[in-house]
Scaffold this motif. Structure first.
Motif, PDB file in Angstrom:
ATOM      1  N   GLY A 141     -14.257   9.942   1.300  1.00  0.00           N
ATOM      2  CA  GLY A 141     -12.950   9.305   1.219  1.00  0.00           C
ATOM      3  C   GLY A 141     -12.940   7.971   1.939  1.00  0.00           C
ATOM      4  N   TYR A 142     -11.743   7.527   2.298  1.00  0.00           N
ATOM      5  CA  TYR A 142     -11.557   6.234   2.965  1.00  0.00           C
ATOM      6  C   TYR A 142     -11.083   6.468   4.391  1.00  0.00           C
ATOM      7  N   LEU A 143     -11.683   5.764   5.329  1.00  0.00           N
ATOM      8  CA  LEU A 143     -11.315   5.900   6.727  1.00  0.00           C
ATOM      9  C   LEU A 143      -9.986   5.204   6.987  1.00  0.00           C
ATOM     10  N   GLY A 144      -9.116   5.890   7.733  1.00  0.00           N
ATOM     11  CA  GLY A 144      -7.837   5.302   8.096  1.00  0.00           C
ATOM     12  C   GLY A 144      -7.916   4.558   9.417  1.00  0.00           C
ATOM     13  N   THR A 145      -6.747   4.254   9.978  1.00  0.00           N
ATOM     14  CA  THR A 145      -6.669   3.508  11.241  1.00  0.00           C
ATOM     15  C   THR A 145      -6.945   4.446  12.416  1.00  0.00           C
ATOM     16  N   ARG A 146      -7.868   4.047  13.264  1.00  0.00           N
ATOM     17  CA  ARG A 146      -8.333   4.887  14.376  1.00  0.00           C
ATOM     18  C   ARG A 146      -7.329   4.881  15.528  1.00  0.00           C
ATOM     19  N   SER A 147      -7.142   6.063  16.135  1.00  0.00           N
ATOM     20  CA  SER A 147      -6.401   6.199  17.393  1.00  0.00           C
ATOM     21  C   SER A 147      -7.403   6.628  18.459  1.00  0.00           C
ATOM     22  N   GLN A 148      -7.709   5.745  19.383  1.00  0.00           N
ATOM     23  CA  GLN A 148      -8.717   6.029  20.409  1.00  0.00           C
ATOM     24  C   GLN A 148      -8.006   6.203  21.745  1.00  0.00           C
ATOM     25  N   LEU A 149      -7.832   7.496  22.147  1.00  0.00           N
ATOM     26  CA  LEU A 149      -7.117   7.789  23.383  1.00  0.00           C
ATOM     27  C   LEU A 149      -7.944   7.441  24.614  1.00  0.00           C
ATOM     28  N   LEU A 170      -8.815  10.658   7.609  1.00  0.00           N
ATOM     29  CA  LEU A 170      -9.691  10.444   6.460  1.00  0.00           C
ATOM     30  C   LEU A 170      -8.854  10.657   5.213  1.00  0.00           C
ATOM     31  N   LEU A 171      -8.734   9.611   4.392  1.00  0.00           N
ATOM     32  CA  LEU A 171      -7.937   9.688   3.175  1.00  0.00           C
ATOM     33  C   LEU A 171      -8.802  10.155   2.007  1.00  0.00           C
ATOM     34  N   SER A 172      -8.219  10.940   1.139  1.00  0.00           N
ATOM     35  CA  SER A 172      -8.949  11.486  -0.010  1.00  0.00           C
ATOM     36  C   SER A 172      -9.343  10.382  -0.984  1.00  0.00           C
ATOM     37  N   LYS A 173     -10.180  10.716  -1.952  1.00  0.00           N
ATOM     38  CA  LYS A 173     -10.661   9.738  -2.929  1.00  0.00           C
ATOM     39  C   LYS A 173      -9.513   9.094  -3.709  1.00  0.00           C
ATOM     40  N   ASP A 174      -8.459   9.875  -3.961  1.00  0.00           N
ATOM     41  CA  ASP A 174      -7.318   9.330  -4.707  1.00  0.00           C
ATOM     42  C   ASP A 174      -6.224   8.819  -3.781  1.00  0.00           C
ATOM     43  N   LEU A 175      -6.502   8.786  -2.470  1.00  0.00           N
ATOM     44  CA  LEU A 175      -5.585   8.233  -1.461  1.00  0.00           C
ATOM     45  C   LEU A 175      -4.275   8.998  -1.380  1.00  0.00           C
ATOM     46  N   ASP A 214       4.590  11.696  10.084  1.00  0.00           N
ATOM     47  CA  ASP A 214       4.908  11.411   8.682  1.00  0.00           C
ATOM     48  C   ASP A 214       4.098  10.215   8.213  1.00  0.00           C
ATOM     49  N   LEU A 215       3.250  10.440   7.207  1.00  0.00           N
ATOM     50  CA  LEU A 215       2.462   9.353   6.641  1.00  0.00           C
ATOM     51  C   LEU A 215       3.042   8.877   5.311  1.00  0.00           C
ATOM     52  N   GLY A 216       4.335   9.120   5.107  1.00  0.00           N
ATOM     53  CA  GLY A 216       4.993   8.622   3.900  1.00  0.00           C
ATOM     54  C   GLY A 216       4.515   9.333   2.654  1.00  0.00           C
ATOM     55  N   GLU A 217       3.898   8.608   1.747  1.00  0.00           N
ATOM     56  CA  GLU A 217       3.508   9.159   0.452  1.00  0.00           C
ATOM     57  C   GLU A 217       2.224   9.977   0.528  1.00  0.00           C
ATOM     58  N   ILE A 218       1.526   9.934   1.654  1.00  0.00           N
ATOM     59  CA  ILE A 218       0.264  10.664   1.809  1.00  0.00           C
ATOM     60  C   ILE A 218       0.544  12.059   2.360  1.00  0.00           C
TER      61      ILE A 218
END
Length: 586
Positions: free
Chosen positions: A44-52, A61-66, A113-117
């Motif tokens: 899939g596609y890597l999203g925005t990292r949260s590094q604590l 990690l977003l799926s192939k169809d996002l 909440d990630l909205g449409e995802i």
């Protein structure tokens, strides 16, 4: 360096192709027991990292169809224990395609909440290994509000779920069409060639040069001639989702390259085709929109009535605002003031803007100051007459009509305070083309009233068949027609059959009066498509081309192949083409 790049690319290919049996789709992770410690491979596609902290990272990690997301958890307890995967994860930019190997773990349900995802809320993936398959560049900035230029349309599609959903919606509609026609009604899907000879069907063609000097192909305006050839070939029912090309200026609902749902039936009439299309459209509306209340048979209206009552050959009947002739009731001096025409046809309609005449005046004033009003103010046949019904004024604001005409108009239009009454003159000639000035004004006024909040936008779907089009129309400077010298061109194309025996007789005496067996399917003011019963007799086809349209012998030779096909015992046939792009948009 070149060897290193080739080796790196090869390793990425290996990661994509040689996938272990434990490969999963993110949406299927809900079926995995998180307490079993199952190891999975995800792409899939890597999203925005949260590094604590330096040793703890969370990355979606977003799926192939996002459409789906699962959280990747990467930890390193101390600097000495920092593993290669943790470092690699932190070095990969958001938006990069990756392959991830990890362990499914339980987690506290997330309320984020990630909205449409759609997020996998009860599980996460403990990172074991990650491979970047192609790094997302630093110079491309993507936010929720980013609008990409046309040359980066791929990024706009990737960032907007609504566009991807529209493409999936279109694909589903195409699948339904194929099932309904091919499986349910025994049509045969046949692809026809894109390289054809140039023929004057009625639209401008795109030409494709060849290596042979002086020779070129034409891209098809439609598969019209191909499908008539198929009817003579013993194919009883044909269809295809076809690409078509016309060298025309861009419009809101028209582009040079477009798609048609094209079909033809042998031993058939227009009635057979219309029944077939009604069944298809009702299924599309039911399965794609959940609309199951469409009538069993769509209503019909002749071209003459549509142009007279609504001023359009594709009327949106939801709007009301019917047009009526009123010239015989009006004083001569008023008709002379409306415009420069002698003995014109004068039409009237009303628009219910507000029950307060003052608000209606404000609406009219605002509309007249917009660019939308310019074509009507510059109409060579005369500007529209605008009146506001107001019982406080003499003859309720219609004093120029006179007593008798005011009384008849009040009864005809059922006038109430604040109603906008519009007069428009036009030439007393047979209808031609797709609209009248009054019909265009009807749409413009209604659109403006909706935009300004005076009335609500129409809802629902109103289907309508428009029939009995004139077979021929006067030539003009816009449409190329068939290049004949008769001053006439085919209203649609030169292969449409006359509607009745009477119309065949008019071919000999007065071709301008001939009606064709042509039918357009309209919904909410949009022409979804049109079709006709075709001429299947070579002698009739040749007579129309040579003696009615007066095409030159050179032009006749362009259609010699089709005449030979019709001469070889071609059966009666009829068909239609739906504009697939318009269909999906509606």
């Amino acid at each position: 360096m070149y060897v290193h790049l080739c080796h790196s690319f090869y390793l990425k290919l290996i990661h994509q192709v040689n996938v272990p049996a434990a490969t999963h789709e993110i949406k299927d992770l809900a079926e995995v027991d998180p307490s079993a410690g199952v190891e999975v491979i995800l792409h899939g596609y890597l999203g925005t990292r949260s590094q604590l902290s330096k040793n703890l990272s969370f990355v979606p990690l977003l799926s192939k169809d996002l459409s789906y997301s699962v959280q990747i958890l990467s930890t390193a307890k101390s600097q000495s224990q920092a593993n290669a995967a943790h470092g690699t994860l932190n070095s990969i930019r958001a938006g990069s395609p990756v392959a991830v190997r990890g362990t499914v773990k339980p987690r506290e349900p997330s309320k984020q909440d990630l909205g449409e995802i759609k997020k996998m809320k009860n599980i996460e993936i403990g990172l074991i290994e990650i491979q970047c398959l192609n790094a997302f560049p630093k110079d491309i900035i993507v936010t929720e509000d980013t609008k990409f230029p046309a040359e980066q349309r791929h990024l706009q599609i990737r960032s907007e779920k609504s566009i991807r959903d529209a493409l999936a919606f279109r694909a589903k509609a195409a699948s339904i069409c194929r099932d309904q026609l091919g499986t349910q009604q025994d049509f045969i899907e046949i692809e026809t060639p894109l390289l054809f000879k140039s023929t004057p069907e009625g639209a401008r063609e795109f030409l494709v040069p060849t290596r042979t000097k002086g020779q070129a192909y034409a891209l098809p305006q439609s598969p019209q001639q191909y499908k008539q050839i198929l009817m003579a070939s013993g194919i009883p029912k044909y269809f295809q989702i076809a690409r078509c090309f016309r060298d025309e200026d861009l419009r809101a609902d028209r582009q040079p390259e477009f798609t048609q749902l094209d079909l033809e039936m042998s031993f058939a009439t227009g009635e057979d085709v219309m029944r077939c299309i009604e069944t298809l459209l009702k299924r599309l509306w039911a399965e794609l929109l959940g609309v199951e209340t469409l009538p069993s048979h769509f209503p019909r209206m002749t071209y003459e009535d549509a142009m007279s009552i609504y001023g359009s050959d594709k009327p949106d009947i939801r709007l009301g605002m019917k047009i009526s002739r009123i010239g015989h009731l009006l004083p001569i001096d008023l008709i002379n003031k409306i415009g420069p025409l002698t003995d014109p046809i004068v039409e009237v309609m009303k628009l219910q803007v507000s029950d307060r005449p003052e608000e209606t005046r404000q609406f009219v004033s605002a509309f007249m100051d917009t660019p939308d009003a310019v074509p009507f103010l510059e109409n060579k046949e005369g500007q529209p007459g605008i009146f506001i019904y107001d019982h406080r004024k003499p003859l309720s604001g219609l004093q120029v009509f006179g007593f008798e005409a005011t009384e008849r108009v009040e009864e005809l239009l059922d006038l109430q305070d604040g109603d906008l009454v519009v007069l428009q003159a036009r030439k007393d000639t047979p209808f031609s083309g797709g609209s009248t000035p009054m019909g265009n004004l009807r749409l413009a006024l209604h659109r403006a009233a909706v935009a300004q909040g005076y009335i609500s936008a129409p809802e629902g779907f109103e289907f309508l068949w428009i029939t009995n089009f004139p077979l021929f129309s006067p030539t003009n400077d816009v449409d190329p027609g068939q290049g004949g010298s008769a001053g006439l061109s085919s209203t649609h194309h030169p292969f449409t059959a006359p509607k009745s025996v009477e119309d065949v007789e008019y071919l000999l005496t007065d071709p301008s009066r001939v009606k064709g067996e042509h039918y357009d399917i309209v919904v909410n003011g949009v022409e979804l498509g049109g079709g006709s019963r075709r001429i299947h007799d070579a002698q009739v086809q040749e007579f129309i081309m040579r003696d009615v349209l007066k095409m030159t012998e050179e032009r006749m030779q362009d259609f010699r192949h089709l005449l030979e096909v019709l001469r070889a015992g071609c059966p009666p046939h009829a068909g239609i083409a739906l504009g697939f792009d318009r269909l999906i948009a509606v």
